[in-house]
Design a protein around this motif. Structure first.
Motif, PDB file in Angstrom:
ATOM      1  N   MET B 395      10.345  -5.982 -49.474  1.00  9.47           N
ATOM      2  CA  MET B 395      10.939  -4.752 -48.947  1.00  9.47           C
ATOM      3  C   MET B 395      10.090  -4.181 -47.829  1.00  9.47           C
ATOM      4  N   GLY B 396      10.672  -4.031 -46.654  1.00  8.67           N
ATOM      5  CA  GLY B 396       9.976  -3.395 -45.547  1.00  8.67           C
ATOM      6  C   GLY B 396      10.527  -2.003 -45.295  1.00  8.67           C
ATOM      7  N   LEU B 397      10.331  -1.533 -44.071  1.00  7.61           N
ATOM      8  CA  LEU B 397      10.762  -0.178 -43.732  1.00  7.61           C
ATOM      9  C   LEU B 397      12.249   0.035 -43.989  1.00  7.61           C
ATOM     10  N   GLU B 398      13.071  -0.962 -43.645  1.00  5.65           N
ATOM     11  CA  GLU B 398      14.517  -0.775 -43.784  1.00  5.65           C
ATOM     12  C   GLU B 398      14.913  -0.517 -45.238  1.00  5.65           C
ATOM     13  N   SER B 399      14.144  -1.083 -46.166  1.00  4.97           N
ATOM     14  CA  SER B 399      14.446  -0.874 -47.588  1.00  4.97           C
ATOM     15  C   SER B 399      14.216   0.569 -48.017  1.00  4.97           C
ATOM     16  N   LEU B 400      13.524   1.331 -47.184  1.00  8.16           N
ATOM     17  CA  LEU B 400      13.291   2.741 -47.504  1.00  8.16           C
ATOM     18  C   LEU B 400      14.345   3.627 -46.839  1.00  8.16           C
ATOM     19  N   THR B 401      15.414   3.013 -46.377  1.00  4.28           N
ATOM     20  CA  THR B 401      16.486   3.768 -45.731  1.00  4.28           C
ATOM     21  C   THR B 401      17.828   3.394 -46.355  1.00  4.28           C
ATOM     22  N   THR B 402      18.862   4.133 -45.964  1.00  2.00           N
ATOM     23  CA  THR B 402      20.227   3.814 -46.359  1.00  2.00           C
ATOM     24  C   THR B 402      21.112   4.138 -45.161  1.00  2.00           C
ATOM     25  N   GLU B 403      22.422   3.997 -45.298  1.00  2.00           N
ATOM     26  CA  GLU B 403      23.303   4.327 -44.182  1.00  2.00           C
ATOM     27  C   GLU B 403      24.308   5.393 -44.580  1.00  2.00           C
ATOM     28  N   LYS B 404      24.592   6.300 -43.652  1.00  2.00           N
ATOM     29  CA  LYS B 404      25.691   7.222 -43.892  1.00  2.00           C
ATOM     30  C   LYS B 404      26.819   6.928 -42.905  1.00  2.00           C
ATOM     31  N   TYR B 405      28.012   7.389 -43.236  1.00  2.00           N
ATOM     32  CA  TYR B 405      29.163   7.218 -42.355  1.00  2.00           C
ATOM     33  C   TYR B 405      29.230   8.381 -41.368  1.00  2.00           C
ATOM     34  N   LEU B 406      29.491   8.061 -40.101  1.00  2.00           N
ATOM     35  CA  LEU B 406      29.794   9.088 -39.103  1.00  2.00           C
ATOM     36  C   LEU B 406      31.261   8.905 -38.716  1.00  2.00           C
ATOM     37  N   VAL B 407      32.022   9.964 -38.797  1.00  2.00           N
ATOM     38  CA  VAL B 407      33.446   9.895 -38.457  1.00  2.00           C
ATOM     39  C   VAL B 407      33.696  10.855 -37.304  1.00  2.00           C
ATOM     40  N   ASN B 408      34.286  10.357 -36.217  1.00  2.00           N
ATOM     41  CA  ASN B 408      34.571  11.227 -35.077  1.00  2.00           C
ATOM     42  C   ASN B 408      36.059  11.255 -34.777  1.00  2.00           C
ATOM     43  N   GLY B 409      36.609  12.468 -34.730  1.00  2.00           N
ATOM     44  CA  GLY B 409      38.030  12.624 -34.472  1.00  2.00           C
ATOM     45  C   GLY B 409      38.312  13.654 -33.408  1.00  2.00           C
ATOM     46  N   GLU B 410      39.588  13.939 -33.217  1.00  2.00           N
ATOM     47  CA  GLU B 410      39.992  15.021 -32.297  1.00  2.00           C
ATOM     48  C   GLU B 410      40.909  15.985 -33.039  1.00  2.00           C
ATOM     49  N   GLY B 411      40.568  16.224 -34.298  1.00  2.00           N
ATOM     50  CA  GLY B 411      41.355  17.174 -35.073  1.00  2.00           C
ATOM     51  C   GLY B 411      42.329  16.517 -36.045  1.00  2.00           C
ATOM     52  N   GLN B 412      42.187  15.209 -36.270  1.00  2.00           N
ATOM     53  CA  GLN B 412      43.113  14.514 -37.182  1.00  2.00           C
ATOM     54  C   GLN B 412      43.108  15.125 -38.590  1.00  2.00           C
ATOM     55  N   ILE B 413      44.296  15.224 -39.155  1.00  2.00           N
ATOM     56  CA  ILE B 413      44.407  15.631 -40.554  1.00  2.00           C
ATOM     57  C   ILE B 413      45.184  14.562 -41.311  1.00  2.00           C
ATOM     58  N   ARG B 414      45.076  14.616 -42.627  1.00  2.00           N
ATOM     59  CA  ARG B 414      45.708  13.588 -43.457  1.00  2.00           C
ATOM     60  C   ARG B 414      47.081  14.063 -43.886  1.00  2.00           C
ATOM     61  N   SER B 415      48.042  13.141 -43.821  1.00  2.00           N
ATOM     62  CA  SER B 415      49.401  13.559 -44.181  1.00  2.00           C
ATOM     63  C   SER B 415      49.765  13.021 -45.557  1.00  2.00           C
TER      64      SER B 415
END
Lengths: 415, 415
Positions: B395-415
């Protein structure tokens, strides 16, 4: 040997066979599973109806009974769900370069299944098919321990999947339903560190805490969703209103619904009167602090420590904040590492918010309701992780795998 | 509030500040840390000498005393170790595309720190500097709980690192040594699920089991290294001999040393007499089953269940196997998911072995002794995981991290 140890051992041995199966073969099996479920719709419904009747006799909560019911449509959804998984790319076996060492060693990483996955869940018999198929595609054996109310339905579904496994000369132990709902057996299951690689509990916070506190096997947790919408001073207030209403009212009992609204003081005067009107129309109950109560004279006034509730209902906490840092501090204290949203037209602010907000999904100008596997493009989802180890956020097939190192040499030794 | 809860809470708050620090600034701080350790060499040695004297008075095992000692060379190694970490790329903030949805939502993943890492280790004061620097570079606060024999040395080293943090106006709580070796406090530490994201224990199997059994915080485990060399029927036997001697005799008390030799029956007659001679020369004690004893008349004869020992000494278990599948079955049963090696000139056999052997590092024609972070190109290593969740292998440096999701929209909503 106890029943549970035997099931776990058989699952591990079966996983070893599945780990090297190629994608084409796995997809054939999955397609047959989908068809087996369709062809046996009537049989599943019969078992399920008896179980639902029993649950009603025992005065099970209406929402639980609803989750238990399998009808034509829900069974077709299960079959379709499996077909969706056929379409997803198989993560197993993918290899990437990891560098060449000065001594000539070639280092790669290869994606492999975790091994044996254990799902512990409440009375949703459809999880049996969904999790069974996801684990199969990702090369994992799965042990399913569902709520006792749905045990017969789960056994019926798993039986169909196992028949397909047998037909393809694969071990039935790849998909196992624990046939006895005894709590002691569940504890035994949670102790099987030698055979089970991960436990994924799905259900209310009580279940998650119970499993986390008692398991000796690693657990991936989905605690809760206290999601906020932060309306920045550079927000487009029409967008903000859409995001608010969609996040709070489109569906309420779900973890990616909004539970908090944070509004920059500079736009509070413009935005909050409209919010008051719109939320009143949707009969949303409001909780606000002293400062914010100015815009909401009829709202429940709370102390600062009253923020952070997961309402799962038509209720929301609202707070006017000084600036984005204030909003981020609020999220750091009261958020649940699930989903946080900023509404702003200021790109720099959006970037800083996305970098800083401590959540598995951080959105700009998009509804928190998009925070699930299918909406983010994962296909099907095995769960959402709100803790950071192994996976963070919606988990798809790749979350059911890990990577090993491949080292290739020509006889190198270490000096 | 208890001392431990307070330390953990402060660490979490500090981690929040560190998470967004840029790489240049982190490297400056690390460089200053390396220099502070060099400049205070004498001070560290004085504290350490008292501790070593006390350990000898208390009749601590010689190998433990050896690990405790800090001399000029070892302190210079610590400083150099930190400088190595300066050179490593910072994984935090790296963003990758994850797809565009039909509704226009843009999905990305961004690498982020885990948050608060807790190291529990035995009497190696140098872990304080190594782990402190690795966690700092990867954006994590660290809580260090080392063995009581090395507490004063650890506190001295951590004090120097904290002075550098303060000089740079960063919170001292980024690197914390638990100042009290009480076992009750250690248990309390292992309960801090709200503030600590992962525990990495380093030490003997007893310590790892103790932490795994008692922690409520997720644990990344390094259980043991029972590594095998499988000599295939298509092996170059000269290479095989080099790999065997290097793996078994170059260093013995380490987890990536060979503990087992598996030899295809087709080459046993050619290879094993040479093995008997070479291992006798190196005074290696042999354990063999009945079938294999034919080549080693003086060896200890064991039952099949006697395989799988981690000797950590000049001892090895040897077994003649029918073929590669037999070898793979042996590894599945007796291996420890650490490192497995095949010696063969047959590419197809090598590929199948790499795909199938259930270990974090699978090598072809290379010594098991290469199985560590620096040899595989990770730079420095925080540990080796032999369980599959989150990280598998060095385990190196990367093992001390994780990933989060970034979501970019222009105001989308769920129908």
């Amino acid at each position: 040997m106890s029943l549970i140890t035997q099931l776990a051992q058989e699952a591990k041995a079966a996983a070893y066979e599945l780990a090297v199966l190629d994608e084409g073969k796995k997809n054939q099996v999955l397609q047959d599973m989908a068809e087996a479920i369709r062809a046996n719709k009537q049989k599943i419904i019969e078992v399920n109806q008896k179980e639902v009747a029993r649950a009603k006799d025992n005065n099970l909560e209406a929402s639980m009974v609803d989750r238990l019911i399998l009808n034509d449509e829900r069974i077709e959804d299960m079959a379709k769900g499996i077909e969706t998984i056929v379409e997803l790319p198989d993560p197993v076996g993918a290899t990437r370069e990891f560098g060449k060492r000065p001594n000539g060693l070639d280092i790669r990483k290869m994606r492999i299944p975790l091994g044996v996955v254990c799902m512990i869940y409440e009375a949703r018999p459809n999880v049996t098919a969904d999790a069974g198929a996801l684990c199969f595609k990702s090369g994992n054996a799965v042990i399913l321990r569902g709520g006792k109310e749905a045990l017969d339905s789960s056994l019926a579904i798993a039986g169909l999947l196992q028949d397909v496994l047998e037909k393809h000369k694969l071990p039935k132990a790849l998909i196992t339903v624990v046939p006895d709902p005894d709590r002691g057996l569940m504890q035994e299951l949670m102790n099987q560190r030698d055979y089970i690689d991960v436990i994924i509990p799905r259900g209310g916070e009580g279940l998650i805490n119970y499993v986390t506190d008692n398991a000796k096997v690693p657990v991936i947790q989905h605690f809760k969703g206290v999601c906020h919408l932060y309306v920045d001073k550079e927000a487009d207030l029409d967008k903000a209103m859409n995001l608010l209403l969609n996040g709070k009212t489109q569906r309420t009992g779900v973890c990616n619904a909004l539970e908090g609204l944070l509004v920059h003081q500079a736009v509070a005067g413009d935005f909050l009167p409209k919010v008051a009107e719109a939320l009143a129309e949707h009969k949303v109950k409001l909780h606000v602090d002293e400062r914010t109560s100015k815009w909401f004279p009829d709202a429940d006034v709370i102390e600062e420590s009253g923020y952070g509730e997961e309402y799962l209902d038509l209720e929301i906490a609202i707070r006017v904040v000084d600036d984005m840092d204030h909003a981020l501090k609020h999220i750091a204290r009261f958020g649940s590492n699930h989903t946080e949203v900023i509404c702003t037209e200021d790109k720099a602010a959006a970037t800083r918010f996305q970098r800083t907000a401590d959540a598995s999904v951080v959105m700009v100008n998009a509804s928190s309701r998009f925070s699930d596997g299918s909406q983010l493009g994962l296909g099907a989802e095995i769960g959402i992780a709100t803790t950071k180890l192994h996976a963070y956020g919606p988990m798809g097939l790749e979350s059911l795998t890990t990577e090993k190192y491949l080292v290739n040499g020509e006889g190198q030794i270490r000096s």
